[in-house]
Structure formats: C-alpha cells, structure tokens
Write a protein that holds these residues in place. Sequence first.
Motif, PDB file in Angstrom:
ATOM      1  N   TYR A 134      13.920 -12.435  -1.014  1.00  0.00           N
ATOM      2  CA  TYR A 134      14.460 -11.112  -1.382  1.00  0.00           C
ATOM      3  C   TYR A 134      14.097 -10.080  -0.315  1.00  0.00           C
ATOM      4  O   TYR A 134      14.943  -9.288   0.106  1.00  0.00           O
ATOM      5  N   VAL A 135      12.850 -10.103   0.127  1.00  0.00           N
ATOM      6  CA  VAL A 135      12.404  -9.146   1.143  1.00  0.00           C
ATOM      7  C   VAL A 135      13.133  -9.401   2.462  1.00  0.00           C
ATOM      8  O   VAL A 135      13.633  -8.454   3.092  1.00  0.00           O
ATOM      9  N   ARG A 136      13.218 -10.652   2.879  1.00  0.00           N
ATOM     10  CA  ARG A 136      13.929 -10.958   4.133  1.00  0.00           C
ATOM     11  C   ARG A 136      15.381 -10.468   4.078  1.00  0.00           C
ATOM     12  O   ARG A 136      15.864  -9.836   5.013  1.00  0.00           O
ATOM     13  N   GLN A 137      16.060 -10.790   2.988  1.00  0.00           N
ATOM     14  CA  GLN A 137      17.463 -10.391   2.830  1.00  0.00           C
ATOM     15  C   GLN A 137      17.586  -8.870   2.746  1.00  0.00           C
ATOM     16  O   GLN A 137      18.467  -8.272   3.352  1.00  0.00           O
ATOM     17  N   GLY A 138      16.698  -8.244   1.996  1.00  0.00           N
ATOM     18  CA  GLY A 138      16.742  -6.789   1.836  1.00  0.00           C
ATOM     19  C   GLY A 138      16.479  -6.038   3.127  1.00  0.00           C
ATOM     20  O   GLY A 138      17.097  -5.008   3.401  1.00  0.00           O
ATOM     21  N   VAL A 139      15.560  -6.547   3.934  1.00  0.00           N
ATOM     22  CA  VAL A 139      15.275  -5.929   5.234  1.00  0.00           C
ATOM     23  C   VAL A 139      16.479  -6.106   6.162  1.00  0.00           C
ATOM     24  O   VAL A 139      16.897  -5.167   6.850  1.00  0.00           O
ATOM     25  N   ALA A 140      17.076  -7.290   6.170  1.00  0.00           N
ATOM     26  CA  ALA A 140      18.213  -7.571   7.058  1.00  0.00           C
ATOM     27  C   ALA A 140      19.446  -6.737   6.711  1.00  0.00           C
ATOM     28  O   ALA A 140      20.260  -6.441   7.590  1.00  0.00           O
ATOM     29  N   THR A 141      19.570  -6.337   5.450  1.00  0.00           N
ATOM     30  CA  THR A 141      20.768  -5.619   5.009  1.00  0.00           C
ATOM     31  C   THR A 141      20.506  -4.158   4.629  1.00  0.00           C
ATOM     32  O   THR A 141      21.397  -3.496   4.093  1.00  0.00           O
ATOM     33  N   ASP A 142      19.305  -3.675   4.914  1.00  0.00           N
ATOM     34  CA  ASP A 142      18.913  -2.299   4.548  1.00  0.00           C
ATOM     35  C   ASP A 142      18.978  -2.048   3.049  1.00  0.00           C
ATOM     36  O   ASP A 142      19.216  -0.919   2.604  1.00  0.00           O
ATOM     37  N   ARG A 143      18.725  -3.077   2.252  1.00  0.00           N
ATOM     38  CA  ARG A 143      18.732  -2.927   0.797  1.00  0.00           C
ATOM     39  C   ARG A 143      17.318  -2.742   0.253  1.00  0.00           C
ATOM     40  O   ARG A 143      17.102  -2.730  -0.952  1.00  0.00           O
ATOM     41  N   ILE A 144      16.351  -2.604   1.161  1.00  0.00           N
ATOM     42  CA  ILE A 144      14.986  -2.220   0.796  1.00  0.00           C
ATOM     43  C   ILE A 144      14.630  -0.999   1.620  1.00  0.00           C
ATOM     44  O   ILE A 144      14.839  -0.970   2.828  1.00  0.00           O
ATOM     45  N   TRP A 145      14.118   0.022   0.940  1.00  0.00           N
ATOM     46  CA  TRP A 145      13.707   1.262   1.590  1.00  0.00           C
ATOM     47  C   TRP A 145      12.187   1.334   1.576  1.00  0.00           C
ATOM     48  O   TRP A 145      11.556   0.932   0.596  1.00  0.00           O
ATOM     49  N   PHE A 146      11.622   1.851   2.662  1.00  0.00           N
ATOM     50  CA  PHE A 146      10.178   1.870   2.839  1.00  0.00           C
ATOM     51  C   PHE A 146       9.637   3.281   3.044  1.00  0.00           C
ATOM     52  O   PHE A 146      10.338   4.163   3.544  1.00  0.00           O
ATOM     53  N   GLY A 147       8.376   3.438   2.693  1.00  0.00           N
ATOM     54  CA  GLY A 147       7.641   4.657   2.986  1.00  0.00           C
ATOM     55  C   GLY A 147       6.166   4.329   3.023  1.00  0.00           C
ATOM     56  O   GLY A 147       5.687   3.475   2.272  1.00  0.00           O
ATOM     57  N   SER A 148       5.442   4.978   3.920  1.00  0.00           N
ATOM     58  CA  SER A 148       3.998   4.788   4.014  1.00  0.00           C
ATOM     59  C   SER A 148       3.323   5.863   3.178  1.00  0.00           C
ATOM     60  O   SER A 148       3.362   7.042   3.508  1.00  0.00           O
ATOM     61  N   ALA A 149       2.723   5.443   2.072  1.00  0.00           N
ATOM     62  CA  ALA A 149       2.098   6.373   1.127  1.00  0.00           C
ATOM     63  C   ALA A 149       0.588   6.411   1.335  1.00  0.00           C
ATOM     64  O   ALA A 149      -0.057   5.366   1.430  1.00  0.00           O
ATOM     65  N   GLY A 150       0.050   7.615   1.386  1.00  0.00           N
ATOM     66  CA  GLY A 150      -1.391   7.777   1.481  1.00  0.00           C
ATOM     67  C   GLY A 150      -2.042   7.654   0.112  1.00  0.00           C
ATOM     68  O   GLY A 150      -1.375   7.732  -0.925  1.00  0.00           O
ATOM     69  N   LEU A 151      -3.353   7.466   0.104  1.00  0.00           N
ATOM     70  CA  LEU A 151      -4.100   7.361  -1.144  1.00  0.00           C
ATOM     71  C   LEU A 151      -4.536   8.734  -1.645  1.00  0.00           C
ATOM     72  O   LEU A 151      -4.943   9.586  -0.865  1.00  0.00           O
ATOM     73  N   LEU A 152      -4.438   8.917  -2.945  1.00  0.00           N
ATOM     74  CA  LEU A 152      -4.923  10.111  -3.636  1.00  0.00           C
ATOM     75  C   LEU A 152      -6.349   9.857  -4.102  1.00  0.00           C
ATOM     76  O   LEU A 152      -6.805   8.709  -4.107  1.00  0.00           O
ATOM     77  N   PRO A 153      -7.055  10.881  -4.556  1.00  0.00           N
ATOM     78  CA  PRO A 153      -8.396  10.653  -5.124  1.00  0.00           C
ATOM     79  C   PRO A 153      -8.323   9.632  -6.259  1.00  0.00           C
ATOM     80  O   PRO A 153      -7.328   9.553  -6.970  1.00  0.00           O
ATOM     81  N   GLU A 154      -9.379   8.867  -6.428  1.00  0.00           N
ATOM     82  CA  GLU A 154      -9.384   7.780  -7.403  1.00  0.00           C
ATOM     83  C   GLU A 154      -9.598   8.273  -8.823  1.00  0.00           C
ATOM     84  O   GLU A 154     -10.701   8.299  -9.325  1.00  0.00           O
ATOM     85  N   GLU A 155      -8.500   8.669  -9.442  1.00  0.00           N
ATOM     86  CA  GLU A 155      -8.524   9.020 -10.858  1.00  0.00           C
ATOM     87  C   GLU A 155      -7.109   8.939 -11.385  1.00  0.00           C
ATOM     88  O   GLU A 155      -6.171   9.351 -10.757  1.00  0.00           O
ATOM     89  N   VAL A 156      -6.956   8.350 -12.531  1.00  0.00           N
ATOM     90  CA  VAL A 156      -5.659   8.298 -13.206  1.00  0.00           C
ATOM     91  C   VAL A 156      -5.954   8.231 -14.713  1.00  0.00           C
ATOM     92  O   VAL A 156      -6.861   7.527 -15.132  1.00  0.00           O
ATOM     93  N   THR A 157      -5.215   8.987 -15.464  1.00  0.00           N
ATOM     94  CA  THR A 157      -5.454   8.985 -16.910  1.00  0.00           C
ATOM     95  C   THR A 157      -4.540   7.975 -17.570  1.00  0.00           C
ATOM     96  O   THR A 157      -3.382   7.840 -17.191  1.00  0.00           O
ATOM     97  N   ALA A 158      -5.055   7.287 -18.544  1.00  0.00           N
ATOM     98  CA  ALA A 158      -4.287   6.255 -19.235  1.00  0.00           C
ATOM     99  C   ALA A 158      -3.037   6.842 -19.882  1.00  0.00           C
ATOM    100  O   ALA A 158      -2.019   6.193 -19.958  1.00  0.00           O
ATOM    101  N   SER A 159      -3.081   8.075 -20.335  1.00  0.00           N
ATOM    102  CA  SER A 159      -1.941   8.660 -21.027  1.00  0.00           C
ATOM    103  C   SER A 159      -0.776   8.942 -20.093  1.00  0.00           C
ATOM    104  O   SER A 159       0.351   9.106 -20.530  1.00  0.00           O
ATOM    105  N   SER A 160      -1.016   9.003 -18.789  1.00  0.00           N
ATOM    106  CA  SER A 160       0.062   9.335 -17.882  1.00  0.00           C
ATOM    107  C   SER A 160       0.539   8.118 -17.078  1.00  0.00           C
ATOM    108  O   SER A 160       1.340   8.251 -16.182  1.00  0.00           O
ATOM    109  N   ALA A 161       0.057   6.937 -17.400  1.00  0.00           N
ATOM    110  CA  ALA A 161       0.412   5.752 -16.644  1.00  0.00           C
ATOM    111  C   ALA A 161       1.473   4.952 -17.373  1.00  0.00           C
ATOM    112  O   ALA A 161       1.455   4.802 -18.581  1.00  0.00           O
ATOM    113  N   VAL A 162       2.451   4.435 -16.600  1.00  0.00           N
ATOM    114  CA  VAL A 162       3.500   3.573 -17.122  1.00  0.00           C
ATOM    115  C   VAL A 162       3.224   2.186 -16.607  1.00  0.00           C
ATOM    116  O   VAL A 162       3.086   1.978 -15.419  1.00  0.00           O
ATOM    117  N   GLY A 163       3.091   1.257 -17.480  1.00  0.00           N
ATOM    118  CA  GLY A 163       2.694  -0.064 -17.031  1.00  0.00           C
ATOM    119  C   GLY A 163       3.686  -1.102 -17.204  1.00  0.00           C
ATOM    120  O   GLY A 163       3.745  -2.120 -16.749  1.00  0.00           O
TER     121      GLY A 163
END
Length: 163
Positions: A134-163
């Motif tokens: 899937y990744v090989r095909q998606g990269v070859a056809t521009d069907r996967i979009w990328f971004g380099s995301a930085g890390l935020l401070p280490e905290e996340v509340t259970a009520s705001s997380a979608v799992g």
Amino acid sequence: MRQPTPAPGALLDAGLLGAMGRWTWGAGAPEHPVAIALLAPPPQAGRKVACAVQALAEKTGMAPASELIPDIGPRVRVASESQLAACFDTASYTLLLPATPEVVALARRTGTLALALGLDPLFANVAWECVTQYVRQGVATDRIWFGSAGLLPEEVTASSAVG
C-alpha cells in the motif's frame, strides 16, 4: 504535480478518524532514523472520505509523496510507552496511534514523527506485506500525503483521545 482538491463530501469527525487504520514503524538509515505513522480510511468509507482525507492533509500542511516532506509543526504527543497521539487542527481531540516501545522511543529521541495520510482504503487488520505494498503504491501515485510532525509536551487526557 498536485491535482486540485475535490470538495470534501464527508467531514472527518471523531468517528471517522477513529475508524481509520493506523500503523507505526521505524525506518531510515541508522544515522537518520525516522518514526512513521500511516493512517488510511477503511474500505467501507467510500470516495467522499478520500476527498475529506485529502482536504485534511492539505489543511494540515502535508504534501504528496512526490514533493518535499513539509514541517507541519508540533502535532504529536507521547500518550504512553505504547501509544502516540496525533492532533489535527480540524478537531478538538487527538487520535491515538498504537506503537511499539521502540517507535515511541525513536519519536522521543528524534523529536518528530512522519505522519502519512493514505487516500485509498485499507483494511485495518491486513498483513504487514499488504501495508508495505500500500505504501509503495501510494508513494508511486501520490495517494499518500506526508508531513513531519514535531512532538508536543507529554500529556494527553483520556477524555479527549479517540482510539
């Protein structure tokens, strides 16, 4: 070359983001390792969802694979030793990403996570070989979009997380 973005026919709400398949892994040369997270819509989502995923990728500042991977700012938190959490501008919640302790440690060490949004559907429980194809095909056809995301401070509340 980028294609014009079709008007999204579906909103990427918490339910739809939560239904997306999620995979994480480490890659790259030993001197330049990178933690990667791939998100892909489920097959039952349909064409409208692919349009909405592309609109989300564009709004987030991501680019197709044929372009340089842009810095999309701090968008990821370490939620636990086995989960990362991605934050998107269009949502007031985070999306939990299952990860091995090695991938979490790599994200911590490098301070980044390469986020990849697949536009085409992929079942969440497929074999790793299918994800690789899937990744090989998606990269070859521009069907996967990328971004380099930085890390935020280490905290996340259970009520705001979608799992």
